[in-house]
Write an enzyme that holds these catalytic residues in place. Structure first.
Site, short mmCIF file in Angstrom:
data_model
loop_
_atom_site.label_atom_id
_atom_site.label_comp_id
_atom_site.label_asym_id
_atom_site.label_seq_id
_atom_site.Cartn_x
_atom_site.Cartn_y
_atom_site.Cartn_z
CB SER A 1 -0.91 0.03 1.23
OG SER A 1 -1.80 -1.05 1.23
CD GLN A 2 -0.56 6.82 -2.20
OE1 GLN A 2 -1.44 6.32 -2.89
NE2 GLN A 2 -0.44 8.11 -2.01
#
Ligand code: SAH
Length: 214
Positions: free
Chosen positions: A64-65
């Site tokens: 994930s970012q």
């Protein structure tokens, strides 16, 4: 694996960006400052570990970012001693951020066998100790270890799994991105046996939450 001065510097810069974008919970920021994100990415992508973007981790999945990790972790409103269930272990980065709080009990489930095996080995190597790392289907939750004060889903769910709502304590929070192509970040607060509050927090994009193990 080493956490060089350069990596630490890049991480501090990333944290400044995350603050500017609205991550304000100091405990979340402190946890993210402690975790070398490059440990959870392919060595070929090391130079990008402190760019605020999602990257491939194999098996068609992504880490994930950082902004999303900060945002979801903040929404969990974690308290000392909370039992936390993460759906979608993936690279293990989000798990490591939760472990870095130092006062939570972390359970995590992954449905992709390849990632489950790879990340379980990485946790050992990094001396990280979730209470349980499970190969299984997150739609089912982890009843035998519940109920949980917090449940975090890190894949896009077409709808909200009832089973996860039922594994929350009263006062417990479920943070889940809901939708098909794009997801609305959603938080459920369990107020009573059958009484839930629901809040929405804007659009995000996740890889899909899939049924059954693979
Ligand atoms: N938290 C991860 C995010 C990985 S992407 C990280 O920080 O890297 C989402 C992950 O959810 C993928 O690894 C995917 O395989 C997993 N996933 C998808 N559906 C799932 C399900 N039903 N149960 C458990 N994990 C699931």
């Amino acid at each position: 694996m080493t956490d060089s001065t350069k990596h630490k510097g890049l991480r501090r810069q990333l944290l400044i960006q995350l603050k500017d974008k609205g991550i304000s919970d100091n405990r979340v920021l402190a946890a993210m400052e402690k975790v070398p994100r490059h440990f959870f990415m392919d060595s070929g992508l090391n130079d990008f570990a402190y760019v605020d973007k999602a990257y491939p981790i194999g098996a068609d999945q992504t880490i994930s970012q950082p902004y999303t990790v900060g945002f979801q972790t903040q929404l969990l409103e974690l308290e000392k001693g909370d039992k936390v269930l993460e759906i979608g272990t993936g690279s293990g980065y989000q798990t490591a951020v939760l472990l870095a709080f130092g006062n939570l009990k972390i359970y995590t489930i992954e449905r992709q066998n390849e990632l489950f095996k790879k990340t379980s080995i990485l946790f050992k190597k990094l001396n990280l100790h979730p209470k349980k790392v499970v190969f299984g289907d997150g739609y089912k939750g982890l009843k035998e270890s519940g109920p949980f004060q917090a449940i975090l889903v890190t894949a896009g769910a077409p709808s909200v799994p009832k089973e996860l709502l039922s594994q929350l304590t009263i006062g417990g929070r479920l943070v889940i991105p809901v939708g098909d192509k794009e997801q609305i970040m959603t938080r459920y607060l369990r107020k009573g046996e059958k009484d839930f509050d629901r809040e929405s927090f804007g659009e995000f994009r996740f890889v899909p939450m899939l049924k059954n193990r693979n």
